[in-house]
Motif scaffolding. Structure first.
Motif, PDB file in Angstrom:
ATOM      1  N   TRP A  69       0.846  -1.202   0.000  1.00 47.02           N
ATOM      2  CA  TRP A  69       0.000   0.000   0.000  1.00 47.02           C
ATOM      3  C   TRP A  69       0.875   1.243   0.000  1.00 47.02           C
ATOM      4  CZ3 TRP A  69      -0.610   3.922   3.708  1.00 47.02           C
ATOM      5  CH2 TRP A  69      -1.733   4.745   3.536  1.00 47.02           C
ATOM      6  N   PHE A  70       0.487   2.236  -0.776  1.00 43.91           N
ATOM      7  CA  PHE A  70       1.276   3.472  -0.800  1.00 43.91           C
ATOM      8  C   PHE A  70       0.389   4.701  -0.721  1.00 43.91           C
ATOM      9  CE2 PHE A  70       2.881   7.091  -3.305  1.00 43.91           C
ATOM     10  CZ  PHE A  70       3.901   7.466  -2.445  1.00 43.91           C
ATOM     11  N   ARG A  71       0.819   5.600   0.145  1.00 45.43           N
ATOM     12  CA  ARG A  71       0.250   6.938   0.241  1.00 45.43           C
ATOM     13  C   ARG A  71       1.155   7.735   1.168  1.00 45.43           C
ATOM     14  NH1 ARG A  71      -5.998   8.336   1.969  1.00 45.43           N
ATOM     15  NH2 ARG A  71      -5.732  10.558   2.434  1.00 45.43           N
ATOM     16  N   ALA A  72       1.386   8.983   0.852  1.00 47.44           N
ATOM     17  CA  ALA A  72       2.231   9.822   1.697  1.00 47.44           C
ATOM     18  C   ALA A  72       1.379  10.542   2.736  1.00 47.44           C
ATOM     19  CB  ALA A  72       2.980  10.843   0.849  1.00 47.44           C
ATOM     20  N   PRO A  73       1.911  10.744   3.941  1.00 53.00           N
ATOM     21  CA  PRO A  73       1.177  11.522   4.933  1.00 53.00           C
ATOM     22  C   PRO A  73       0.842  12.912   4.394  1.00 53.00           C
ATOM     23  CG  PRO A  73       3.057  10.429   5.939  1.00 53.00           C
ATOM     24  CD  PRO A  73       3.195  10.238   4.460  1.00 53.00           C
ATOM     25  N   ARG A  74      -0.242  13.465   4.879  1.00 52.15           N
ATOM     26  CA  ARG A  74      -0.724  14.738   4.353  1.00 52.15           C
ATOM     27  C   ARG A  74       0.287  15.859   4.555  1.00 52.15           C
ATOM     28  NH1 ARG A  74      -6.865  16.429   5.420  1.00 52.15           N
ATOM     29  NH2 ARG A  74      -7.025  14.630   4.028  1.00 52.15           N
ATOM     30  N   ASP A  75       1.073  15.811   5.637  1.00 54.78           N
ATOM     31  CA  ASP A  75       2.034  16.883   5.915  1.00 54.78           C
ATOM     32  C   ASP A  75       3.433  16.568   5.389  1.00 54.78           C
ATOM     33  OD1 ASP A  75       2.706  14.841   7.629  1.00 54.78           O
ATOM     34  OD2 ASP A  75       2.829  16.086   9.427  1.00 54.78           O
ATOM     35  N   SER A  76       3.572  15.525   4.566  1.00 53.45           N
ATOM     36  CA  SER A  76       4.882  15.128   4.062  1.00 53.45           C
ATOM     37  C   SER A  76       5.396  16.097   3.006  1.00 53.45           C
ATOM     38  CB  SER A  76       4.809  13.721   3.461  1.00 53.45           C
ATOM     39  OG  SER A  76       6.007  13.404   2.780  1.00 53.45           O
ATOM     40  N   GLY A  77       6.707  16.350   3.049  1.00 54.78           N
ATOM     41  CA  GLY A  77       7.327  17.164   2.011  1.00 54.78           C
ATOM     42  C   GLY A  77       7.272  16.479   0.663  1.00 54.78           C
ATOM     43  N   LEU A  78       7.074  15.166   0.650  1.00 52.81           N
ATOM     44  CA  LEU A  78       7.000  14.419  -0.601  1.00 52.81           C
ATOM     45  C   LEU A  78       5.833  14.907  -1.454  1.00 52.81           C
ATOM     46  CD1 LEU A  78       8.446  11.975  -1.956  1.00 52.81           C
ATOM     47  CD2 LEU A  78       6.618  10.553  -1.048  1.00 52.81           C
ATOM     48  N   ILE A  79       4.716  15.198  -0.826  1.00 52.94           N
ATOM     49  CA  ILE A  79       3.539  15.674  -1.553  1.00 52.94           C
ATOM     50  C   ILE A  79       3.808  17.040  -2.161  1.00 52.94           C
ATOM     51  CG2 ILE A  79       1.154  16.422  -1.313  1.00 52.94           C
ATOM     52  CD1 ILE A  79       0.746  14.251   0.749  1.00 52.94           C
ATOM     53  N   ARG A  80       4.419  17.931  -1.395  1.00 59.11           N
ATOM     54  CA  ARG A  80       4.694  19.279  -1.888  1.00 59.11           C
ATOM     55  C   ARG A  80       5.680  19.256  -3.048  1.00 59.11           C
ATOM     56  NH1 ARG A  80       4.525  20.034   3.671  1.00 59.11           N
ATOM     57  NH2 ARG A  80       6.793  19.909   3.858  1.00 59.11           N
ATOM     58  N   GLU A  81       6.718  18.411  -2.948  1.00 64.74           N
ATOM     59  CA  GLU A  81       7.743  18.371  -3.991  1.00 64.74           C
ATOM     60  C   GLU A  81       7.231  17.741  -5.272  1.00 64.74           C
ATOM     61  OE1 GLU A  81      11.515  16.821  -2.928  1.00 64.74           O
ATOM     62  OE2 GLU A  81      12.000  18.508  -1.618  1.00 64.74           O
ATOM     63  N   SER A 175       6.194  -0.977  -1.115  1.00 68.61           N
ATOM     64  CA  SER A 175       5.872   0.290  -1.765  1.00 68.61           C
ATOM     65  C   SER A 175       6.742   1.393  -1.160  1.00 68.61           C
ATOM     66  CB  SER A 175       4.393   0.611  -1.556  1.00 68.61           C
ATOM     67  OG  SER A 175       4.115   0.744  -0.184  1.00 68.61           O
ATOM     68  N   PRO A 176       6.776   2.594  -1.756  1.00 69.22           N
ATOM     69  CA  PRO A 176       7.554   3.695  -1.171  1.00 69.22           C
ATOM     70  C   PRO A 176       7.114   3.972   0.264  1.00 69.22           C
ATOM     71  CG  PRO A 176       6.899   4.243  -3.409  1.00 69.22           C
ATOM     72  CD  PRO A 176       6.164   2.981  -3.045  1.00 69.22           C
ATOM     73  N   HIS A 177       8.101   4.142   1.138  1.00 69.84           N
ATOM     74  CA  HIS A 177       7.786   4.389   2.541  1.00 69.84           C
ATOM     75  C   HIS A 177       8.867   5.268   3.160  1.00 69.84           C
ATOM     76  CE1 HIS A 177      10.172   0.674   2.267  1.00 69.84           C
ATOM     77  NE2 HIS A 177      10.720   1.042   3.405  1.00 69.84           N
ATOM     78  N   LEU A 178       8.491   6.024   4.164  1.00 65.39           N
ATOM     79  CA  LEU A 178       9.400   6.915   4.881  1.00 65.39           C
ATOM     80  C   LEU A 178      10.263   6.091   5.816  1.00 65.39           C
ATOM     81  CD1 LEU A 178      10.187   9.889   5.617  1.00 65.39           C
ATOM     82  CD2 LEU A 178       8.425   9.757   7.396  1.00 65.39           C
ATOM     83  N   ILE A 179      11.592   6.227   5.700  1.00 66.98           N
ATOM     84  CA  ILE A 179      12.477   5.455   6.574  1.00 66.98           C
ATOM     85  C   ILE A 179      13.178   6.310   7.621  1.00 66.98           C
ATOM     86  CG2 ILE A 179      12.897   3.705   4.799  1.00 66.98           C
ATOM     87  CD1 ILE A 179      15.769   5.005   4.609  1.00 66.98           C
ATOM     88  N   HIS A 180      13.297   7.623   7.350  1.00 66.32           N
ATOM     89  CA  HIS A 180      14.003   8.471   8.314  1.00 66.32           C
ATOM     90  C   HIS A 180      13.648   9.923   8.068  1.00 66.32           C
ATOM     91  CE1 HIS A 180      17.007   9.743  11.164  1.00 66.32           C
ATOM     92  NE2 HIS A 180      17.675  10.435  10.265  1.00 66.32           N
ATOM     93  N   LYS A 181      13.599  10.695   9.144  1.00 63.36           N
ATOM     94  CA  LYS A 181      13.361  12.129   9.055  1.00 63.36           C
ATOM     95  C   LYS A 181      14.493  12.838   9.773  1.00 63.36           C
ATOM     96  CE  LYS A 181       9.528  15.414   9.249  1.00 63.36           C
ATOM     97  NZ  LYS A 181       8.087  15.560   9.578  1.00 63.36           N
ATOM     98  N   HIS A 182      15.271  13.642   9.038  1.00 61.38           N
ATOM     99  CA  HIS A 182      16.424  14.332   9.607  1.00 61.38           C
ATOM    100  C   HIS A 182      15.996  15.468  10.525  1.00 61.38           C
ATOM    101  CE1 HIS A 182      19.370  12.271   6.984  1.00 61.38           C
ATOM    102  NE2 HIS A 182      18.389  12.284   6.102  1.00 61.38           N
ATOM    103  N   ALA A 183      16.969  15.979  11.267  1.00 66.76           N
ATOM    104  CA  ALA A 183      16.676  17.044  12.224  1.00 66.76           C
ATOM    105  C   ALA A 183      16.124  18.290  11.535  1.00 66.76           C
ATOM    106  CB  ALA A 183      17.941  17.389  13.010  1.00 66.76           C
ATOM    107  N   ASP A 184      16.528  18.530  10.274  1.00 65.40           N
ATOM    108  CA  ASP A 184      16.029  19.702   9.564  1.00 65.40           C
ATOM    109  C   ASP A 184      14.698  19.462   8.869  1.00 65.40           C
ATOM    110  OD1 ASP A 184      16.708  18.090   7.447  1.00 65.40           O
ATOM    111  OD2 ASP A 184      18.049  19.529   6.475  1.00 65.40           O
TER     112      ASP A 184
END
Length: 209
Positions: A69-81, A175-184
């Motif tokens: 299953w794939f979907r990006a969280p609503r607040d993810s930068g992936l959606i904006r980019e 499917s594509p998934h978030l593995i890490h979120k950096h400090a920035d």
């Protein structure tokens, strides 16, 4: 009339809560319930409870279906980019190569101190170094050694690349998934697939906040 106070957790405007997103992505990354519990610092029963809720919310049959299953969280930068990215499939340079090690602290000292590779960051049993623009990932696996390195290929639009490759018959493990979120706030996204001989590869992308 007296105002009634609503109890419980506040409602979320996304399909999953932040905690559920983290656990869903961990499942998609291939982590077991016990590994998720240890990583998140929660009980095994809590992990099972969250996964049950996730499957119910998404109307998925089982863990295997969740991995696809794939979907990006609503607040993810992936959606904006991805609003400004091309949907054309273009694989970039090799972004990362992984290697298993027996002792992550010993390996970190050797690759950084002896070989002099620039250390990027470490979390848990994972250490990252820069090899002239290609990232080296060291993973502690104890005595177990893997036979193949994993090739990670940069893509501009990970959802478009995933859909295009899948349409070409590529067998994806997850499917594509978030593995890490950096400090920035920069997000690391990956999706794993197999070559014709069953060896692992991955596409990877970053999403800025």
């Amino acid at each position: 009339m007296p105002r009634t106070t609503r109890r419980g957790r506040p409602p979320h405007d996304d399909v999953l809560t932040p905690t559920e997103w983290r656990i869903a992505h961990a499942v998609q990354h291939g982590m077991t319930n016990r590994e998720i519990a240890e990583r998140r610092g929660i009980s095994l029963d809590a992990v099972k409870f969250h996964i049950s809720n996730i499957l119910q919310k998404l109307e998925l049959a089982d863990r295997r279906a969740l991995k696809r299953w794939f979907r990006a969280p609503r607040d993810s930068g992936l959606i904006r980019e991805e609003r400004h990215m091309s949907s054309e499939l273009r694989l970039g340079r090799i972004g990362q190569i992984s290697r298993s090690v027996k002792d992550i602290q010993q390996a970190e000292a050797w690759y950084g101190g002896v070989l002099g590779l620039p250390h990027l960051y470490t979390f848990g049993k994972l250490a990252f170094f820069d090899c002239g623009g290609t990232r080296l990932l060291l993973t502690q696996n104890g005595a177990e050694q893997t036979a193949e390195s994993i090739l990670y290929l940069w893509v501009e639009n990970i959802e478009a690349a995933y859909r295009a490759l899948e349409a070409r018959g590529v067998e994806f493990v997850s499917s594509p998934h978030l593995i890490h979120k950096h400090a920035d706030g920069t997000e690391e996204w990956m999706a794993f697939f197999k070559d014709p001989e069953g060896r692992p590869l991955a596409i990877m992308a970053q999403a800025k906040p």
